[in-house]
Write a protein that holds these residues in place. Sequence first.
Motif, mmCIF file in Angstrom:
data_model
loop_
_atom_site.group_PDB
_atom_site.id
_atom_site.type_symbol
_atom_site.label_atom_id
_atom_site.label_comp_id
_atom_site.label_asym_id
_atom_site.label_seq_id
_atom_site.Cartn_x
_atom_site.Cartn_y
_atom_site.Cartn_z
ATOM 1 N N ALA A 144 0.818 -1.217 0.000
ATOM 2 C CA ALA A 144 0.000 0.000 0.000
ATOM 3 C C ALA A 144 0.850 1.264 0.000
ATOM 4 N N ASP A 145 2.109 1.144 0.372
ATOM 5 C CA ASP A 145 2.977 2.324 0.474
ATOM 6 C C ASP A 145 3.716 2.645 -0.811
ATOM 7 N N TRP A 146 3.537 1.836 -1.875
ATOM 8 C CA TRP A 146 4.388 2.020 -3.045
ATOM 9 C C TRP A 146 4.226 3.397 -3.682
ATOM 10 N N GLY A 147 2.977 3.900 -3.730
ATOM 11 C CA GLY A 147 2.757 5.203 -4.346
ATOM 12 C C GLY A 147 3.511 6.308 -3.617
ATOM 13 N N TRP A 148 3.447 6.267 -2.294
ATOM 14 C CA TRP A 148 4.170 7.256 -1.485
ATOM 15 C C TRP A 148 5.677 7.106 -1.661
ATOM 16 N N LEU A 149 6.154 5.871 -1.682
ATOM 17 C CA LEU A 149 7.586 5.628 -1.851
ATOM 18 C C LEU A 149 8.067 6.124 -3.208
ATOM 19 N N ARG A 150 7.267 5.920 -4.234
ATOM 20 C CA ARG A 150 7.625 6.415 -5.570
ATOM 21 C C ARG A 150 7.730 7.943 -5.555
ATOM 22 N N ALA A 151 6.768 8.604 -4.902
ATOM 23 C CA ALA A 151 6.804 10.061 -4.831
ATOM 24 C C ALA A 151 8.036 10.549 -4.085
ATOM 25 N N MET A 152 8.381 9.864 -2.989
ATOM 26 C CA MET A 152 9.570 10.245 -2.234
ATOM 27 C C MET A 152 10.839 10.027 -3.059
ATOM 28 N N ALA A 168 14.224 12.846 2.190
ATOM 29 C CA ALA A 168 15.196 12.017 2.913
ATOM 30 C C ALA A 168 14.795 11.838 4.372
ATOM 31 N N GLN A 169 14.340 12.902 4.994
ATOM 32 C CA GLN A 169 13.922 12.799 6.389
ATOM 33 C C GLN A 169 12.729 11.865 6.539
ATOM 34 N N GLU A 170 11.764 11.976 5.632
ATOM 35 C CA GLU A 170 10.595 11.115 5.719
ATOM 36 C C GLU A 170 10.956 9.655 5.454
ATOM 37 N N LEU A 171 11.807 9.422 4.475
ATOM 38 C CA LEU A 171 12.250 8.058 4.194
ATOM 39 C C LEU A 171 13.072 7.485 5.338
ATOM 40 N N ARG A 172 13.927 8.325 5.934
ATOM 41 C CA ARG A 172 14.711 7.873 7.095
ATOM 42 C C ARG A 172 13.782 7.425 8.219
ATOM 43 N N ASP A 173 12.790 8.240 8.539
ATOM 44 C CA ASP A 173 11.863 7.885 9.618
ATOM 45 C C ASP A 173 11.091 6.611 9.277
ATOM 46 N N TYR A 174 10.687 6.489 8.013
ATOM 47 C CA TYR A 174 9.918 5.320 7.583
ATOM 48 C C TYR A 174 10.732 4.031 7.755
ATOM 49 N N PHE A 175 11.965 4.057 7.254
ATOM 50 C CA PHE A 175 12.764 2.836 7.307
ATOM 51 C C PHE A 175 13.347 2.580 8.693
ATOM 52 N N MET A 189 15.537 1.058 -2.977
ATOM 53 C CA MET A 189 14.194 1.473 -3.355
ATOM 54 C C MET A 189 14.223 2.458 -4.527
ATOM 55 N N THR A 190 15.180 3.373 -4.514
ATOM 56 C CA THR A 190 15.222 4.397 -5.562
ATOM 57 C C THR A 190 15.946 3.885 -6.808
ATOM 58 N N ALA A 191 17.226 3.570 -6.656
ATOM 59 C CA ALA A 191 17.996 3.102 -7.814
ATOM 60 C C ALA A 191 17.452 1.780 -8.338
#
Length: 392
Positions: free
Chosen positions: A150-158, A184-191, A233-235
Motif C-alpha cells: 500500500a505504500d508504493w505510491g508514497w515511496l515512488r513520490a519520495m 530524505a527525512q521522511e524516508l529515514r523515519d519510515y525505514f 528502493m530508488t535506484a
Amino acid sequence: MKPFSLRDWSDADLRDPFPVFARYLAAGPVHFADGTCYVFGHDAAVQVLTSPAFGRRSPSGGGSPVTRSSALRTMVENWLVFLDPPRHTELRSVLTKEFSPSVVTNLRPRITAIAEELLAGLPMTFDLVERFAAPLPILVISELLGVPRADWGWLRAMAVDLQQASSVRAAANPDAHAVADRAAQELRDYFLTLVEKRRSDPGDDLVSLMVSAQTRGEPLSSDEIVGTCVHLMTAGHETTTNVLAKSVLALAARPAALAELRRGVTPAAVEELVRFDPPVQAVGRWAHEDAVVAGYPIPAGAKVMVVLGAANRDPARFTAPDSLLFDRPGGRNTGFGLGIHYCLGATLARAELEIGLGLLLPALGGFSTGEVEFPHDIVFHGPHRVVVTRRG
C-alpha cells in the motif's frame, strides 16, 4: 564546438541525446571542460569503470554528490554506489546473495503476477510510466524489502523528490535540495521504524537480513541499513522504469523491431535495449592516482564523468550503433556499469524488463504514443510521462 556539459540541455536533445554524444565522440574519446574529464569512448569508459585508479570517493573524502550537511547527505553517503573498498566490498557481500540469479529465477512467477495485475483493466489511453513502468519494479523491490504494498505510491513520490538533489536537476531548481532533504527525512523515519520492527520480529526480507548481518564482527549501523534500503528502493526501480518507458518509445518508432519483439522478448533483446538507451547516461568517478586514458593524462584528484550513452553507441565497438539489432553479437555494454560498482540489481532488472515487455506489448496491441515529458536531467535519464493509446 563548445565545451561539453551535462547541464542546460534543450528539450529536444533530452529526448534524443545521442546526436550530441556522437559529435563529441567523433572529435575524441575524452574531453575536458570546467575541471571535469568527460569520457565518451567505449574502451576508455571500460578502463575508468574497471580500474582501481578510479573510485567513487573524492580527494576530500566525500563520495556523494550532496555537498551540504543534511539528512540527505547522511543517507546518500551510505549508499553502496558511493562507497569504495573495503566498506563497499563488505556491504555488497551482505546483499549479493539476495540478488543472485537463483533468487531472481524464483522471483519470476511473482514478477509475472504483478505485471499481469497492473495490465488488467488498462484504459485505452493511459500514462505508461504511472500505470506500469514505475509500479512494476517498485512493487517488486517493495516485496524484497518487506514494505507494505500500500505504500508504493508514497515511496515512488519520495524517490522522485529525492532525485531532485542530483547536480543537474538542482542547478535548474533553487528549491531542489529542500525538496530532496524533506524526502530524505521522511524516508529515514519510515525505514527506521521498519528496522526496529524487524529487530523484534524478523522475517525473510532484505531488511531482516541487514538487521542480522555483521561485517567486521559488528552489526550494520541503522544509518547503513536505512541508506541501503533507500538506495535499493530508488535506484532499484528507477533503472527499470527508465528502460521500460524508453523501450516503448524506441519500438513505437521502429515497426520492424516491434514486430520482432512481439514474437518474444529474449535476454539478448533486453541487453540490446539497455545498450541502445541506458537508464543512466553518465556516472562519476575520481582519479585516485595519475592515469592515462585513451592517451590523455588524467591527474590524481580529477573528477571524471563517464558518458555511458556515448560509450554504448561507439562505432569503434558496436556495428551500426544507432540501430536496434536484437541478434547483435554478445559483448559488454556499459548500461549497468562495469567493475566493482556493476549494478547490484542488474539480474533482477533484466528479469523485470523481459517479463514486463513480454506482457506489455501484447496488451498494447497496435498502439501509438502521444505526450512525452522528460525531466531536465540527462544523467538519470527517462521520461516521467508517456501517454499511450492502445488498439486491438
